[in-house]
Scaffold this motif. Structure first.
Motif, short mmCIF file in Angstrom:
data_model
loop_
_atom_site.label_atom_id
_atom_site.label_comp_id
_atom_site.label_asym_id
_atom_site.label_seq_id
_atom_site.Cartn_x
_atom_site.Cartn_y
_atom_site.Cartn_z
N ASP A 182 48.82 -0.83 13.22
CA ASP A 182 49.70 -1.19 14.33
C ASP A 182 50.54 -2.43 14.00
O ASP A 182 51.70 -2.52 14.40
N LEU A 183 49.96 -3.38 13.28
CA LEU A 183 50.65 -4.63 12.99
C LEU A 183 51.48 -4.59 11.70
O LEU A 183 52.22 -5.54 11.42
N THR A 191 43.38 -2.99 20.99
CA THR A 191 44.75 -3.37 20.68
C THR A 191 45.31 -4.41 21.65
O THR A 191 46.44 -4.87 21.47
N HIS A 213 44.00 -7.18 18.98
CA HIS A 213 44.09 -6.93 17.53
C HIS A 213 43.10 -7.83 16.77
O HIS A 213 43.42 -8.36 15.71
N CYS A 232 44.15 -1.63 13.92
CA CYS A 232 44.92 -2.86 14.14
C CYS A 232 45.87 -3.14 12.98
O CYS A 232 47.01 -3.54 13.19
N ASP A 233 45.41 -2.94 11.74
CA ASP A 233 46.30 -3.15 10.59
C ASP A 233 47.47 -2.18 10.63
O ASP A 233 48.62 -2.55 10.35
#
Length: 237
Positions: free
Chosen positions: A153-154, A134, A137, A150-151
């Protein structure tokens, strides 16, 4: 990569997510293979205390709950959903907005705590790897666990224009220790870096549902910052 997304005050109006999060933690630890004789409750309490520290604006228990909910949507793409969920719990467990080593310290925390809970070495290593991911990302091709984390989190970048505007306004509050000009310059650089990426999201769901609105939100914020910078420069002439 810290993308500078503190929360808006509106998250404080939502129901307290901690009771549900404690239940989720217990289920995730069991899914990850922890022995039944290990009590996960003290670890949940410590993590939730960390996620509720007063310096946090975005990286709060509300953010943790949101990331876990997005992982539920994306879990079919993951090779090890239990490891991804554990990584979500630890990915911002250590957070100071003025520090650069948050992810490393969060990964180290996972490396200490998970073996105590009886999680095996391979899964502990995977959790720590995901937490460290992270920073950028930027999962490697085929890293499905990394893509899911990552998806998730974003995905905040793909909110409605109104939600994104509220979040963007709160960014300044998170980094209140940074002078105005420096903040605008730094934030604009982060937005350009994100927009220059060939893909923000890697999972099929993220690509289909989050890529376009996230890019629209990022571009709108960048344009607003550029206008503000130009106005400030004009006033100084």
């Amino acid at each position: 990569m810290d993308i500078g997304i503190p929360s808006t005050d509106t998250t404080d109006l939502r129901p307290d997510p901690r009771p549900d999060l404690r239940a989720r933690w217990r289920a995730t630890v069991a899914e990850a293979g922890a022995p039944a004789d290990r009590d996960p409750a003290p670890y949940a309490d410590r993590l939730l205390t960390a996620w509720a520290e007063p310096q946090r604006r975005y990286h709060t228990t509300a953010h943790l709950a949101d990331v876990l909910a997005r992982i539920d949507v994306l879990a079919p793409y993951a090779a090890d959903p239990a490891a991804v969920r554990l990584a979500a719990w630890f990915h911002d467990a250590v957070y100071r907005p003025d520090r650069s080593e948050n992810e490393e310290r969060s990964a180290a925390l996972a490396e200490r705590a998970l073996p105590e809970l009886g999680i095996d070495a391979a899964r502990t290593a995977e959790v720590a790897r995901l937490v460290r991911l992270t920073v950028t990302h930027d999962p490697a091709p085929g890293d499905t666990d990394g893509e899911v984390l990552c998806d998730a989190d974003l995905a905040v970048l793909a909110g409605t224009p109104q939600a994104y505007a509220a979040y963007a306004a709160a960014v300044r509050d998170e980094y209140g220790f940074v002078p105005d000009d420096a903040f605008r310059t730094g934030r604009a650089a982060v937005l350009r870096q994100l927009l220059d990426l060939p893909r923000l999201f890697r999972t099929p769901h993220g690509t289909a549902h989050w890529e376009a609105p996230a890019r629209a939100n990022l571009a709108a914020e960048l344009a607003e910052l550029e206008v503000e910078t130009e106005d400030r420069n004009s006033n100084r002439r």
